[in-house]
Design an enzyme around this catalytic site. Structure first.
Site: not given
Ligand code: DGL
Length: 268
Positions: A10-11, A73, A153, A185, A187
């Protein structure tokens, strides 16, 4: 049987919501997690940047001879994965869009589904397209929620600040009359309580990471690739190791005791 690891990335920390479910449904699997904490968020970047990051993340995980990669992600699944899938023949890449859309199509009773996601995800229209493919009668709208990732975050998952922002983003969705909301997402499950309070208990929330973990189980079972011994998790990040362990525990809902290693993702 296949004892090789499953790669997950993931990011940042959001993908840990998928790891949590993976550990629950597939306790014998070894998992290698990469969180690109040095470059989060991806959702506000251009498509070209997201594709570049996706390639580097996959290349890093490939070094471990992983048997499958779960792209935990929404942004990468929507923007990077469709472009890159063909670059990796023989390596199953599972995104979050397909399984979440399937779950949403099944859950909706009034045929109105809303997708919450990052700018990149909503711009791509990925969930709406997949929903239309599965169930042409479903009416879907997308709502970009760029403030959610920084909120989560930084640990603002409850309280007044989170509630105000959720109310603002949900206004349009609730006017539309969605009875099912895809938390598009990984998150967003951390904001589930507030989102549910604002949306009302009649609205079904779909957790995309959890749905994808179930798809991984299905795919590994079908391919005869399940592992059979006790599973472990290894963590890699591209920035601050200490922050990852502390905040990551919130996403995983258990302590991260394993060693977390920092890598230079630009090398891949
Ligand atoms: N968890 C990522 C997603 O599902 C995070 C988004 C991001 O990095 O902007 O899109």
């Amino acid at each position: 049987m296949d004892q090789r690891s499953i790669g997950v990335f993931d990011s940042g920390l959001g993908g840990l919501t998928a790891v949590r479910e993976l550990k629950r449904v597939l306790p014998t699997e070894n998992i290698i997690y990469f969180g690109d904490t040095g470059r989060v968020p991806y959702g506000t970047r251009s498509d070209a940047a997201i594709v570049k990051y996706t390639r580097q993340d996959i290349n890093f995980l490939k070094r471990f001879d992983v048997k499958m990669i779960l792209v935990a992600c929404g942004t990468v699944s929507s923007v990077g994965l469709p472009v890159l899938r063909e670059e990796y023949p023989g390596l199953p890449l599972i995104g979050v869009v397909e399984s979440a859309s399937r779950a949403a199509a099944k859950a909706t009773k009034n045929g109105k589904v809303a997708i919450l996601g990052t700018n990149g995800t909503i711009r791509s229209g990925s969930y709406q397209a997949e929903l239309k493919r599965i169930c042409p009668d479903v009416d879907a709208i997308g709502k970009a929620c760029p403030m959610f990732v920084p909120l989560v975050e930084n640990g603002y998952t409850d309280g007044q600040v989170a509630r105000l922002i959720v109310e603002e983003y949900l206004e349009e969705v609730l006017k539309f009359g969605a009875d099912t909301i895809v938390l598009g997402c990984t998150h967003y499950p951390l904001l589930k309580k507030v989102i549910s309070e604002v949306a009302g208990s009649d609205v079904t929330l779909i957790d995309v990471g959890a749905q994808a973990a179930h798809l991984v189980k299905e795919e590994l079972t079908e391919r005869g690739m399940l592992a059979e011994e006790d599973g472990s998790v290894s963590y890699y990040v591209s920035d601050n190791v200490e922050n990852f362990a502390t905040l990551g525990s919130l996403f995983l809902q258990c302590e991260i005791k394993e060693q977390v290693e920092k890598i230079d993702i630009e090398r891949f």
